[in-house]
Write a protein that holds these residues in place. Structure first.
Motif, PDB file in Angstrom:
ATOM      1  N   ASN A   1       0.858  -1.185   0.000  1.00 39.95           N
ATOM      2  CA  ASN A   1       0.000   0.000   0.000  1.00 39.95           C
ATOM      3  C   ASN A   1       0.892   1.232   0.000  1.00 39.95           C
ATOM      4  O   ASN A   1       1.680   1.453   0.936  1.00 39.95           O
ATOM      5  CB  ASN A   1      -0.905  -0.004   1.240  1.00 39.95           C
ATOM      6  N   MET A   2       0.758   2.055  -1.022  1.00 32.75           N
ATOM      7  CA  MET A   2       1.588   3.254  -1.146  1.00 32.75           C
ATOM      8  C   MET A   2       1.018   4.442  -0.372  1.00 32.75           C
ATOM      9  O   MET A   2       1.689   5.453  -0.211  1.00 32.75           O
ATOM     10  CB  MET A   2       1.736   3.619  -2.628  1.00 32.75           C
ATOM     11  N   ASP A   3      -0.257   4.330   0.056  1.00 26.40           N
ATOM     12  CA  ASP A   3      -0.883   5.459   0.756  1.00 26.40           C
ATOM     13  C   ASP A   3      -1.922   4.935   1.740  1.00 26.40           C
ATOM     14  O   ASP A   3      -3.044   4.603   1.363  1.00 26.40           O
ATOM     15  CB  ASP A   3      -1.538   6.416  -0.246  1.00 26.40           C
ATOM     16  N   PHE A   4      -1.537   4.880   3.015  1.00 26.95           N
ATOM     17  CA  PHE A   4      -2.456   4.408   4.047  1.00 26.95           C
ATOM     18  C   PHE A   4      -3.624   5.367   4.278  1.00 26.95           C
ATOM     19  O   PHE A   4      -4.602   5.014   4.948  1.00 26.95           O
ATOM     20  CB  PHE A   4      -1.715   4.212   5.366  1.00 26.95           C
ATOM     21  N   ASN A   5      -3.517   6.582   3.747  1.00 26.61           N
ATOM     22  CA  ASN A   5      -4.563   7.587   3.915  1.00 26.61           C
ATOM     23  C   ASN A   5      -5.357   7.811   2.639  1.00 26.61           C
ATOM     24  O   ASN A   5      -6.046   8.824   2.506  1.00 26.61           O
ATOM     25  CB  ASN A   5      -3.939   8.907   4.374  1.00 26.61           C
ATOM     26  N   GLY A   6      -5.283   6.864   1.732  1.00 32.69           N
ATOM     27  CA  GLY A   6      -5.997   6.977   0.473  1.00 32.69           C
ATOM     28  C   GLY A   6      -7.311   6.219   0.491  1.00 32.69           C
ATOM     29  O   GLY A   6      -7.999   6.144   1.512  1.00 32.69           O
ATOM     30  N   ALA A   7      -7.633   5.614  -0.632  1.00 32.30           N
ATOM     31  CA  ALA A   7      -8.923   4.941  -0.773  1.00 32.30           C
ATOM     32  C   ALA A   7      -9.023   3.699   0.099  1.00 32.30           C
ATOM     33  O   ALA A   7     -10.096   3.354   0.593  1.00 32.30           O
ATOM     34  CB  ALA A   7      -9.147   4.577  -2.236  1.00 32.30           C
ATOM     35  N   VAL A   8      -7.896   3.008   0.295  1.00 30.00           N
ATOM     36  CA  VAL A   8      -7.875   1.757   1.052  1.00 30.00           C
ATOM     37  C   VAL A   8      -6.727   1.809   2.055  1.00 30.00           C
ATOM     38  O   VAL A   8      -5.623   2.233   1.712  1.00 30.00           O
ATOM     39  CB  VAL A   8      -7.697   0.541   0.116  1.00 30.00           C
ATOM     40  N   GLN A   9      -6.979   1.368   3.274  1.00 28.72           N
ATOM     41  CA  GLN A   9      -5.934   1.379   4.297  1.00 28.72           C
ATOM     42  C   GLN A   9      -5.142   0.071   4.330  1.00 28.72           C
ATOM     43  O   GLN A   9      -3.961   0.064   4.681  1.00 28.72           O
ATOM     44  CB  GLN A   9      -6.547   1.622   5.675  1.00 28.72           C
ATOM     45  N   GLU A  10      -5.759  -1.034   3.969  1.00 29.49           N
ATOM     46  CA  GLU A  10      -5.161  -2.352   4.169  1.00 29.49           C
ATOM     47  C   GLU A  10      -3.876  -2.522   3.360  1.00 29.49           C
ATOM     48  O   GLU A  10      -3.761  -2.063   2.223  1.00 29.49           O
ATOM     49  CB  GLU A  10      -6.151  -3.443   3.771  1.00 29.49           C
ATOM     50  N   GLY A  11      -2.898  -3.189   3.970  1.00 29.15           N
ATOM     51  CA  GLY A  11      -1.658  -3.506   3.290  1.00 29.15           C
ATOM     52  C   GLY A  11      -0.444  -3.086   4.084  1.00 29.15           C
ATOM     53  O   GLY A  11      -0.551  -2.621   5.225  1.00 29.15           O
ATOM     54  N   VAL A  12       0.734  -3.265   3.475  1.00 30.99           N
ATOM     55  CA  VAL A  12       2.011  -2.911   4.106  1.00 30.99           C
ATOM     56  C   VAL A  12       2.700  -1.852   3.269  1.00 30.99           C
ATOM     57  O   VAL A  12       2.562  -1.816   2.049  1.00 30.99           O
ATOM     58  CB  VAL A  12       2.915  -4.152   4.263  1.00 30.99           C
TER      59      VAL A  12
END
Length: 532
Positions: free
Chosen positions: A168-179
C-alpha cells in the motif's frame, strides 16, 4: 480580558491558537505547562530516542496497576512542551479508516462522518506528493515521505507481500489495508510538529499571547458558565478572564482531570476529594481507551544498517550527527518506525483491526532501556479495543498526576485479537525477505509458541502505543461529555477540543485526527460567534 483562553499548547491547542487569532480583532491566550520547543532533540527526528530516555518535555505518567497486564503499571508518556505529543512522537501521519468517522456520526454526532471531516484533513495538510482526492497542499502541516530511509523498511514490506498482504503506497488513500512506508510530519530534515506548523509562524501576531510554564489549576466558572482560568506561572497564582469561551485542549489524560479539579464531573467522586460540584457530569473521565501493543525483537549482529549500540554503530551515529547538523539529511532524519501496515486478524473482519510498526532498532521499555547490538523490532497493536477504563483524581492537588486506568485487556476479545496479531506478525518476520537479513527472535518472545505462552507473553510485555482517547466522549448519551460541537454538556462558554472527545478510537495513529478535530472546532467556534 481575552476572547478565548486555550488550555494546553499541544496539537489541538496550537491549531486553535493559529486559526482563532487569524482575526486581528480577536484576543487569544494560550496556556502551556511545559517550555518552549527549543530543544534540538525535538527538532532532530531521531532525537525521539534521547527524549524517551531523559524524560525531557514529557509528563511521563504511569497507569494504575493493570490486572490484564499481570499486575504491571503501564507507561503513559505525554508531551509537556509547545506542540505537545507532536513534539515527542514518532511523527507518523495516519488518519484511520472511513468507517471510524462514519461510526462517530452514526452514534449521534452530525458533521463527523468521513466525507464531512475529509476537507479538514486536506485543509491542514501540505503533502509533498501533491494534492488529490484524499490529500491537500498549502496547509500548515507538512507531510512527506522519509528523505533518508534505511533499506530495512522495504525488506519488511517485501516480507509482508510474501506473507500475502498487498503493498500500500498510501495508508490515507482509498484503502488502508496492506504494508508500506509511513508518511511523516517532516520538513527539510526536521520534525514538523503542530507548534512548528501552526504556532511558531504566528507568534508575531499582537492578538496572540502564549504563556509557557503555565500550569492550569482550574477553570473559573459562574452559574455554570466558564469565565476564565486560574494557573500557576513563575511561582505565582494568576487568573485570566475569557469573554467568549474557554477551550480545554489538555489531552485525554489531563482534560478530564482539569474538569474535575474545576468541579465539573461525577458528583460522588468530587465529594470524595472535597471539591465543590459546579456541574454533576458523570461521564467525565470515563470511557478511556487506548491502542494496546506488543513487540517482537530480533537480534541481528551483522545488520549494521540498523541503529544499534556497538562500537561501529556509535561511530555511525557520530557521523550521522555531523551530517544532520550540516545538511539535515542522513540517518538522524529517521523516525525509527519507518514502515508498517494494516491487516485483518481474521478473514471475516470487514476492515483491518491490527497495525504494524516496524522499527529499525531493538526496542525495549519504550526506548528507555539500553539494548546492545544490532537488530530490529516489530510492534502489533489492536486498532479497535473493546476495553474501557477511566481517568480519576488521586487528590485535589492540581500538581498531582491523575489516576490513569486504561483497563488494558479487560475484555477477552481484545486478548484473542492480539494473540492472532502476534502470530501474524511472527509469520511476516519469518518470510524470506526478513530471514535474508540474518538474526534470531530474542528468547522472551521466541519461547511463546503455544496459545497459553503467547497470552502470557502479551500480558507480561504489552503496553500502550501512545494513543489514549475517549475520556471526554462526544455524543448525546448520559455518559457523554461534549456535544457534536464539542460544547460541554450543561455548561456555557466551555468546549473540549482534543483526542479525549473521540467516541471510539480511530484505526491508526491519533495525531493527524487530533489536528483535524481542532481544525473543525475552529470553524465551529467561529460560526458560533459569527467571526471569520
Amino acid at each position: 480580558m481575552w476572547d478565548y483562553i486555550i488550555i494546553g499548547g499541544g496539537s489541538a491547542g496550537c491549531v486553535l491558537a493559529a486559526r482563532l487569532s487569524e482575526n486581528p480583532a480577536i484576543q487569544v491566550a494560550l496556556l502551556e505547562a511545559g517550555p518552549v520547543d527549543k530543544s534540538v532533540l525535538i527538532h532532530c527526528p531521531a532525537g525521539i530516542a534521547a527524549l524517551a530516555r531523559n524524560g525531557q518535555a514529557n509528563w511521563a505518567f504511569n497507569t494504575t496497576v493493570q490486572p490484564g497486564l499481570n499486575g504491571r503499571r503501564g507507561y503513559q508518556p505525554r508531551g509537556k512542551v509547545l506542540g505537545g505529543s507532536s513534539s515527542v512522537n514518532a511523527m507518523i501521519y495516519v488518519r484511520g479508516q472511513r468507517e471510524d468517522y462514519d461510526h462517530w456520526a452514526a452514534e449521534g454526532n452530525p458533521g463527523w462522518s468521513y466525507d464531512e471531516v475529509l476537507p479538514y484533513f486536506k485543509k491542514a495538510e501540505d503533502n509533498a506528493r501533491g494534492a488529490d482526492a484524499f490529500h491537500g497542499t498549502g496547509g500548515p502541516l507538512h507531510v512527506q515521505d522519509l528523505t533518508s530511509p534505511t533499506d530495512l523498511g522495504p525488506a519488511f514490506i517485501q516480507a509482508g507481500v510474501q506473507a500475502g498482504y498487498p503493498q500500500n503506497m498510501d495508508f490515507n488513500g482509498a484503502v488502508q489495508e496492506g504494508v508500506g512506508m509511513y508518511q511523516v510530519t517532516h520538513k527539510h530534515g526536521e520534525r514538523f510538529s503542530a507548534a512548528k506548523a501552526y504556532l511558531t509562524p504566528n507568534l508575531h501576531r499582537p492578538n496572540l499571547h502564549v504563556f509557557t510554564g503555565a500550569h492550569t489549576t482550574r477553570i473559573l466558572t459562574e452559574r455554570k458558565r466558564a469565565v476564565g482560568v486560574e494557573f500557576v506561572h513563575q511561582g505565582h497564582t494568576k487568573q485570566l478572564r475569557a469573554s467568549r469561551e474557554v477551550l480545554l485542549c489538555a489531552g485525554a489524560l489531563q482534560s478530564p482531570q482539569i474538569l474535575m479539579l474545576s468541579g465539573i464531573g461525577p458528583h460522588q467522586h468530587l465529594l470524595e476529594h472535597r471539591i465543590p460540584t459546579v456541574h454533576d457530569l458523570p461521564g467525565v473521565g470515563q470511557q478511556l481507551h487506548d491502542h494496546i501493543d506488543v513487540v517482537q525483537m530480533v537480534h541481528a549482529p551483522k545488520l549494521t544498517q540498523s541503529v544499534g549500540v556497538t562500537p561501529g554503530g556509535i561511530a555511525r551515529l557520530i557521523g550521522a550527527t555531523l551530517e544532520w547538523r550540516k545538511q539535515r539529511t542522513g540517518l538522524l532524519t529517521t523516525n525509527f518506525a519507518e514502515a508498517g501496515g494494516f491487516v485483518k486478524s481474521q478473514s471475516e473482519e470487514k476492515t483491518p483491526d491490527l497495525q504494524f510498526h516496524f522499527v529499525i532498532a531493538k526496542l525495549v521499555d519504550h526506548g528507555r532501556g539500553t539494548v546492545f547490538g544490532h537488530g530490529y523490532s516489530c510492534h502489533v497493536c489492536l486498532l479497535r479495543p473493546m476495553s474501557r477504563g477511566s481517568v480519576t483524581l488521586e487528590s485535589k492537588d492540581p500538581f498531582a498526576a491523575p489516576l490513569i486506568d486504561p483497563n488494558f485487556l479487560g475484555v477477552r476479545d481484545d486478548v484473542e485479537r492480539l494473540m492472532r496479531g502476534f502470530r501474524i506478525m511472527r509469520h511476516v518476520l519469518q518470510q524470506p525477505a526478513m530471514q535474508a537479513l540474518g538474526g534470531r527472535e530474542v528468547a522472551a518472545s521466541a519461547q511463546a509458541t503455544s496459545d497459553l505462552a503467547i497470552e502470557q507473553f502479551i500480558r507480561d510485555y504489552a503496553d500502550t502505543v501512545y494513543h489514549p482517547v475517549g475520556s471526554c466522549r462526544m455524543g448525546p448519551g448520559e455518559l457523554d461529555v461534549v456535544d457534536h460541537e464539542l460544547r460541554v454538556h450543561g455548561m456555557e462558554g466551555l468546549r473540549v477540543v482534543d483526542a479525549s472527545i473521540m467516541p471510539r478510537i480511530v484505526s491508526g495513529n491519533t495525531n493527524a485526527p487530533t489536528i483535524m478535530i481542532a481544525e473543525k472546532a475552529a470553524d465551529l467556534i467561529k460560526g458560533a460567534w459569527g467571526t471569520a
